[in-house]
Design a protein around this motif. Structure first.
Motif, short mmCIF file in Angstrom:
data_model
loop_
_atom_site.label_atom_id
_atom_site.label_comp_id
_atom_site.label_asym_id
_atom_site.label_seq_id
_atom_site.Cartn_x
_atom_site.Cartn_y
_atom_site.Cartn_z
N ARG A 182 29.97 46.26 43.65
CA ARG A 182 30.82 46.16 42.08
C ARG A 182 31.76 44.83 42.52
O ARG A 182 32.28 43.96 41.83
CB ARG A 182 31.32 47.04 41.62
CG ARG A 182 30.50 47.73 40.85
CD ARG A 182 30.82 49.11 39.96
NE ARG A 182 31.85 49.94 41.38
CZ ARG A 182 31.47 51.00 41.64
NH1 ARG A 182 29.69 51.54 41.68
NH2 ARG A 182 32.08 51.94 42.34
N GLU B 127 40.42 42.66 45.92
CA GLU B 127 39.38 41.43 46.57
C GLU B 127 40.10 40.60 47.32
O GLU B 127 39.36 39.74 48.08
CB GLU B 127 39.79 40.78 44.73
CG GLU B 127 38.57 41.54 43.60
CD GLU B 127 38.93 41.55 42.52
OE1 GLU B 127 38.29 41.88 41.60
OE2 GLU B 127 40.33 40.88 42.28
N GLU C 242 32.10 37.05 42.33
CA GLU C 242 30.62 35.73 42.37
C GLU C 242 30.72 34.80 40.25
O GLU C 242 30.61 34.45 40.74
CB GLU C 242 29.65 36.48 41.97
CG GLU C 242 28.24 35.58 42.31
CD GLU C 242 26.88 36.62 43.03
OE1 GLU C 242 26.10 35.42 43.55
OE2 GLU C 242 27.03 37.90 42.48
N ARG C 243 31.40 36.11 39.78
CA ARG C 243 31.71 35.70 38.37
C ARG C 243 33.04 35.01 38.17
O ARG C 243 32.66 34.52 36.95
CB ARG C 243 31.81 36.76 38.00
CG ARG C 243 31.92 36.79 35.71
CD ARG C 243 32.41 38.19 35.03
NE ARG C 243 33.13 38.67 35.36
CZ ARG C 243 33.75 39.59 35.90
NH1 ARG C 243 33.16 40.61 35.97
NH2 ARG C 243 35.07 40.47 36.28
N ASP C 244 33.86 34.79 39.49
CA ASP C 244 35.00 34.27 38.97
C ASP C 244 34.59 32.54 39.73
O ASP C 244 36.16 31.48 40.64
CB ASP C 244 35.99 34.98 39.73
CG ASP C 244 36.51 36.39 38.29
OD1 ASP C 244 36.04 35.88 37.36
OD2 ASP C 244 37.31 36.64 39.03
N GLY C 245 33.76 32.72 40.57
CA GLY C 245 33.29 31.73 41.65
C GLY C 245 33.98 32.29 42.56
O GLY C 245 34.24 30.52 43.29
N ARG D 216 30.20 33.86 46.84
CA ARG D 216 28.49 34.03 46.08
C ARG D 216 27.64 34.63 47.17
O ARG D 216 27.64 35.56 48.36
CB ARG D 216 28.06 32.49 46.51
CG ARG D 216 27.70 32.23 47.57
CD ARG D 216 27.33 30.47 47.26
NE ARG D 216 27.47 29.74 48.36
CZ ARG D 216 26.94 29.68 49.90
NH1 ARG D 216 25.58 30.70 49.44
NH2 ARG D 216 27.12 29.07 50.58
N ASP E 17 30.23 40.98 42.56
CA ASP E 17 29.85 40.32 41.50
C ASP E 17 30.78 40.74 41.05
O ASP E 17 31.44 39.37 39.83
CB ASP E 17 29.86 42.15 40.51
CG ASP E 17 28.45 42.74 40.92
OD1 ASP E 17 27.30 41.81 40.99
OD2 ASP E 17 27.73 43.63 40.45
N ARG E 18 32.44 40.97 40.60
CA ARG E 18 33.62 40.39 40.35
C ARG E 18 33.45 38.69 40.87
O ARG E 18 34.02 38.37 39.85
CB ARG E 18 34.70 41.11 40.55
CG ARG E 18 34.73 42.17 39.40
CD ARG E 18 35.79 43.31 39.47
NE ARG E 18 36.16 43.43 40.01
CZ ARG E 18 36.53 45.00 40.72
NH1 ARG E 18 35.55 45.29 40.36
NH2 ARG E 18 37.16 44.92 42.05
#
Length: 180
Positions: free
Chosen positions: A100, A67, A106-109, A112, A103-104
């Motif tokens: 994937r 990440e 993006e989920r955590d902001g 995007r 996606d993680r």
């Protein structure tokens, strides 16, 4: 490319190709101590140790190493964005693997997706202000560890040479990682 045969003592043979060092047949015990194997082994051990220390530091900022790699590559890119396929190549992931990770994020902001206007099938990964903030929080400790355990061990000219050689190796073995 022609294969040359080298006869070793005790009638052992070693076939080798000069450019790609491909060995076929019985191998002499002396080759177990080849400096190329030692160099790569030390490189792998150092990398593994650095990854463990860097991963622990990044976990304090709720980031995995991959990440972090995605965020730093987005931060270093024009407009803080990269095509998903290019990003996958740079961090050595498959397209499903980068999906994937994004996606993680993006989920955590922290990132995007943005549609690519020139290619309806493609999309961009874009760093958000929250992603930039998280990266800014993680970077001082990350850089301190790199300085302590890696870059700080070299003079400037030595580090420049290492970076050049690592880019050469990367471009040879993983050309998709080369930024466009």
């Amino acid at each position: 490319m022609r294969c040359g045969t080298v006869r070793l003592d005790d009638s052992r043979t070693l076939k080798c190709w000069r450019l790609n060092h491909c060995y076929d047949g019985p191998v002499a015990p002396e080759l177990h101590h080849d400096e190329r194997i030692t160099a790569f082994g030390l490189f792998a051990e150092a990398y593994t140790g650095l990854v463990a220390r860097l991963s622990a530091q990044l976990a304090e900022h709720s980031l995995s190493l991959v990440e972090f790699e995605v965020l730093i590559r987005l931060a270093r890119s024009p407009d803080h964005r990269l095509r998903m396929t290019e990003l996958a190549g740079q961090v050595a992931l498959t397209t499903s693997g980068i999906t994937r990770v994004v996606d993680r994020l993006e989920r955590d902001g922290l990132a995007r997706r943005q549609a690519c206007p020139s290619d309806r099938r493609g999309s961009w990964a874009v760093l958000t202000s929250a992603g930039l903030t998280r990266l800014a929080g993680a970077l001082p400790g990350h850089l301190a560890l790199l300085e302590r355990h890696f870059t700080g061990r070299f003079r400037t000219d030595e580090l420049d040479l290492i970076v050049t050689r690592l880019r050469d190796i990367r471009d040879d073995v993983h050309p998709g990682a080369r930024p466009s």
